[in-house]
Every structure is written in structure tokens, then in C-alpha cells.
Design a protein around this motif. Structure first.
Motif, PDB file in Angstrom:
ATOM      1  N   TYR A 273      -5.916  -7.604   3.764  1.00 57.76           N
ATOM      2  CA  TYR A 273      -5.021  -8.500   4.509  1.00 57.76           C
ATOM      3  C   TYR A 273      -3.561  -8.080   4.356  1.00 57.76           C
ATOM      4  N   PHE A 274      -3.152  -7.757   3.134  1.00 60.59           N
ATOM      5  CA  PHE A 274      -1.746  -7.409   2.952  1.00 60.59           C
ATOM      6  C   PHE A 274      -1.435  -5.990   3.422  1.00 60.59           C
ATOM      7  N   ILE A 275      -2.420  -5.123   3.543  1.00 60.53           N
ATOM      8  CA  ILE A 275      -2.197  -3.853   4.242  1.00 60.53           C
ATOM      9  C   ILE A 275      -1.947  -4.147   5.719  1.00 60.53           C
TER      10      ILE A 275
ATOM     11  N   ILE B  47       3.666  -5.425  -0.391  1.00 61.34           N
ATOM     12  CA  ILE B  47       3.437  -4.339  -1.353  1.00 61.34           C
ATOM     13  C   ILE B  47       3.350  -4.884  -2.776  1.00 61.34           C
ATOM     14  N   CYS B  48       4.216  -5.839  -3.105  1.00 68.29           N
ATOM     15  CA  CYS B  48       4.166  -6.452  -4.439  1.00 68.29           C
ATOM     16  C   CYS B  48       2.848  -7.191  -4.659  1.00 68.29           C
ATOM     17  N   ILE B  49       2.367  -7.916  -3.664  1.00 67.66           N
ATOM     18  CA  ILE B  49       1.120  -8.661  -3.811  1.00 67.66           C
ATOM     19  C   ILE B  49      -0.071  -7.711  -3.911  1.00 67.66           C
ATOM     20  N   ILE B  50      -0.043  -6.615  -3.167  1.00 65.77           N
ATOM     21  CA  ILE B  50      -1.111  -5.606  -3.292  1.00 65.77           C
ATOM     22  C   ILE B  50      -1.122  -5.042  -4.711  1.00 65.77           C
ATOM     23  N   THR B  51       0.053  -4.734  -5.244  1.00 62.88           N
ATOM     24  CA  THR B  51       0.155  -4.191  -6.604  1.00 62.88           C
ATOM     25  C   THR B  51      -0.391  -5.176  -7.632  1.00 62.88           C
TER      26      THR B  51
END
Length: 162
Positions: free
Chosen positions: A73-75, A32-36
Motif C-alpha cells: 500500500y505504501f509503495i 518511506i518512513c512507514i515502509i521502513t
């Protein structure tokens, strides 16, 4: 390798099962942090430090494509982290394996990114430090990988030896 307990930077877990659950929570929150951060960079945020993954990408083209890939990818990692939690609670090995695949890809990327930093920008000392920090984080991800892998081995041993 034989694990009986699991540690994380802030907590000690008395069993591999509770440690694997903590690993699932860690990967969920980190995704979630990397998506943000990726969304922040895609809308014009700062990526001007040469040790950031989207440093050499142009904002109008490459950042948008790479950002979409990273978000997708991060989802996926958020979903498989949830599946990992469910698999640990219900002792379903098949729900744990997609997380191992996803984390394996992340580990390979971190190793390659550190090498790219060292060989691409070797004249800057701060890049060497950034690569060492990246590889330290990668080492923790390898430990998390082994923790979940050992949880699967425990499950198999428990199922077939009892």
C-alpha cells in the motif's frame, strides 16, 4: 472552502500549487518512513506498545501478512505521490486523483484506528492520548487532502473560465 495559501508545520506556501507540491513531498517521505518501520517490525523489531498498529499481531503469521499489505500500500502511495508531483508541475488533473483516493483510505483508517484504541483499551489513559495524537495527525492529513482537492478545483476553474 476557499484556500489562497497553504501552511505546513514548518513552512508557509504562498500558493495552493506550491502547498500541494509540499503535500506530495510529505506523503512521499512519510510513506518511506512507514515502509521502513514495517520492515523493522517484520524482522522482529519492537511493536510491544499497545498503541502501535501491529501490536496484537503474531510475528510469524499476522505481522508478515499485514506487513506485506502495508508495504504494498505504501509503495502505491510513493508512486501516486510522485504522480501528484508530476500532475502539479504539468497541470494534469488525472495524475492527482489517485493520490486523493489513497489519502482518503489513510484518513478512514486513522479514524477507525483511533476509535479502536479508545473502545478497545479505554481503561488505559495513555491510549486516549495516543488516539488524540493519531486524530491530530489525521486532521493534518485531511487538510492536506483538501489542499490537493482545492488545487484540482483551481485547475478546473482556470481551464473553463479562461
Amino acid at each position: 472552502m476557499h484556500l489562497k495559501t497553504c501552511w505546513s508545520p514548518c513552512f508557509w506556501h504562498p500558493s495552493v500549487r506550491s502547498g500541494s507540491f509540499a503535500v506530495a513531498l510529505y506523503s512521499l517521505l512519510m510513506s518511506i518512513c512507514i515502509i521502513t518501520y514495517t520492515v523493522y517490525v517484520m524482522v522482529g523489531g519492537d511493536a510491544s506498545q499497545l498503541y502501535l498498529p501491529l501490536f496484537e499481531a503474531s510475528l510469524s503469521t499476522t505481522t508478515q501478512h499485514a506487513g506485506r499489505f502495508l508495504i504494498i500500500y505504501f509503495i502505491y502511495m510513493v508512486i501516486v505521490s510522485g504522480l501528484l508531483m508530476w500532475g502539479i508541475k504539468a497541470d494534469i488533473r488525472g495524475l492527482m486523483i489517485p493520490w486523493l483516493v489513497g489519502m482518503g483510505i489513510i484518513i478512514v483508517f486513522q479514524a477507525a484506528f483511533g476509535l479502536w484504541l479508545i473502545f478497545g483499551y479505554y481503561i488505559y489513559l495513555e491510549v486516549v492520548f495516543a488516539a488524540l495524537v493519531n486524530w491530530s495527525w489525521m486532521s493534518y492529513n485531511v487538510y492536506c487532502y483538501y489542499t490537493v482537492q482545492y488545487r484540482i478545483q483551481e485547475f478546473i476553474l482556470k481551464k473553463f473560465l479562461l
